[in-house]
Write an enzyme that holds these catalytic residues in place. Structure first.
Site, PDB file in Angstrom:
ATOM      1  N   HIS A 180      -0.233  11.180  -3.559  1.00  0.00           N
ATOM      2  CA  HIS A 180      -1.500  10.767  -4.162  1.00  0.00           C
ATOM      3  C   HIS A 180      -2.355  11.980  -4.541  1.00  0.00           C
ATOM      4  CE1 HIS A 180      -0.285   6.785  -2.905  1.00  0.00           C
ATOM      5  NE2 HIS A 180      -0.090   7.273  -1.694  1.00  0.00           N
ATOM      6  N   ALA A 237       0.849  -1.194   0.000  1.00  0.00           N
ATOM      7  CA  ALA A 237       0.000   0.000   0.000  1.00  0.00           C
ATOM      8  C   ALA A 237       0.878   1.234   0.000  1.00  0.00           C
ATOM      9  CB  ALA A 237      -0.926   0.010   1.216  1.00  0.00           C
ATOM     10  N   SER A 238       0.775   2.045  -1.052  1.00  0.00           N
ATOM     11  CA  SER A 238       1.548   3.277  -1.175  1.00  0.00           C
ATOM     12  C   SER A 238       3.049   2.965  -1.096  1.00  0.00           C
ATOM     13  CB  SER A 238       1.096   4.275  -0.107  1.00  0.00           C
ATOM     14  OG  SER A 238       1.613   5.560  -0.356  1.00  0.00           O
ATOM     15  N   LEU A 239       3.790   3.618  -0.217  1.00  0.00           N
ATOM     16  CA  LEU A 239       5.229   3.356  -0.120  1.00  0.00           C
ATOM     17  C   LEU A 239       5.517   1.897   0.208  1.00  0.00           C
ATOM     18  CD1 LEU A 239       8.059   4.804  -0.157  1.00  0.00           C
ATOM     19  CD2 LEU A 239       7.837   4.898   2.342  1.00  0.00           C
TER      20      LEU A 239
END
Length: 324
Positions: A201, A98-100
């Site tokens: 984002h 998730a994300s990074l």
């Protein structure tokens, strides 16, 4: 059939000073991997992430928001924990990023080497700090429909993620987020400013796109040897191109869809390898009632990491027939 093991990796906002310190002190595999990765960071950029992360003057309550340190620190802690789990015979059948956290998922699944993944994280932090203006990210404990219904949110922020039915995150310019916080306070809607100095984002990071894509084009990207489920798409990734690692910075986080995708295939045991147990908390809200026993976290700001690790090891490896 054995219950599949799923490692989950979270991103910015989950970090804090001293994270993983108990494991660093008492788990040899975790400590050695952290030292190896820190050596790489020093050779690449000339500074020690560990010295900043574990400096005695940095308290748990201090915001760990210096991107040049927090970005690699998150990756290092997550990858080192995954390595420590694997050294104990606990290996993932799937990974979710998730994300990074997509970088740790990519490294564990073989898409990138650990060094290349850390290099991507370090370079992303450098480019963002040099090209992008500061921003803020705000977690809101409320119905995500609020984003569409409240003009202040819709006009002055971007939706970064919908984590579950009553939790979402927005990104925006600092002054706009401050106004939104004032408005939420008046309406008595709970919210929390994340320890992040940039509006990931959202359009606030768009200036980093071209230089970062040029950097990514130099990296060797492989097919995952462990199924890799991405929160950038909400599904499994098999043919990953370099631009994917920009999408995970810019596109909204779709962790809810990624988790539901994984659980629809086979009910798994979910191990949150992130610093705060954030994804474990989200998963307990997303998965059906009665799923809590399948969701575990190890690192938290309250430590007890060795105890949590031992509990997971006992529950996974002790029952007869569980594979090592």
């Amino acid at each position: 059939m054995n219950q599949p093991i799923v490692f989950m990796f979270s991103g910015q906002g989950s970090q804090y000073y001293q994270m993983g310190k108990e494991l660093f002190a008492h788990n040899a595999a975790f400590r050695q991997k952290m030292l190896d990765l820190d050596d790489f960071a020093v050779s690449r950029f000339g500074y020690s992430v560990l010295k900043e992360m574990y400096h005695t003057g940095n308290r748990l309550s201090d915001p760990f928001d210096r991107l040049l340190f927090s970005h690699p620190a998150i990756f290092m802690a997550e990858y080192a924990l995954a390595y420590a789990l694997e050294q104990r015979g606990i290996r993932p059948d799937y990974v979710i990023g998730a994300s990074l956290g997509e970088y740790a998922a990519a490294a564990v699944s073989g898409v990138l080497s650990a060094e290349d993944a850390l290099d991507c994280v370090l370079e992303q932090a450098r480019i963002v700090t040099e090209t992008c203006r500061n921003g803020s990210m705000l977690a809101i404990l409320g119905d995500p429909a609020l984003y569409q219904d409240d003009p202040l949110l819709g006009e002055h922020s971007e939706l970064a993620s919908v984590n579950y039915h009553s939790h979402f995150v927005i990104s925006g310019e600092r002054e706009h987020i401050k106004k939104i916080m004032d408005d939420l306070r008046e309406k008595q809607i709970p919210h929390q400013l994340l320890p992040v100095s940039y509006g990931f984002h959202s359009a606030l990071v768009d200036q980093a796109e071209q230089p970062y894509k040029r950097f990514l084009a130099q990296k060797s990207i492989r097919t995952p040897f462990i199924p890799y489920i991405s929160s950038a798409t909400g599904e499994a990734e098999t043919d990953i191109q370099a631009d994917f690692f920009w999408d995970i910075v810019r596109k909204p986080i779709r962790f809810r869809e990624a988790l539901q995708f994984a659980d629809s295939r086979q009910k798994g045991l979910y191990i949150d390898a992130g610093p705060s147990g954030t994804l474990a908390a989200f998963a307990k809200q997303i998965l059906p009632a009665g799923s809590a026993e399948r969701i575990r976290a190890i690192m938290t700001p309250f430590h007890k990491e060795q105890t949590h690790l031992q509990q997971i090891e006992d529950s996974i490896l002790s029952p007869p027939g569980r594979r090592l």
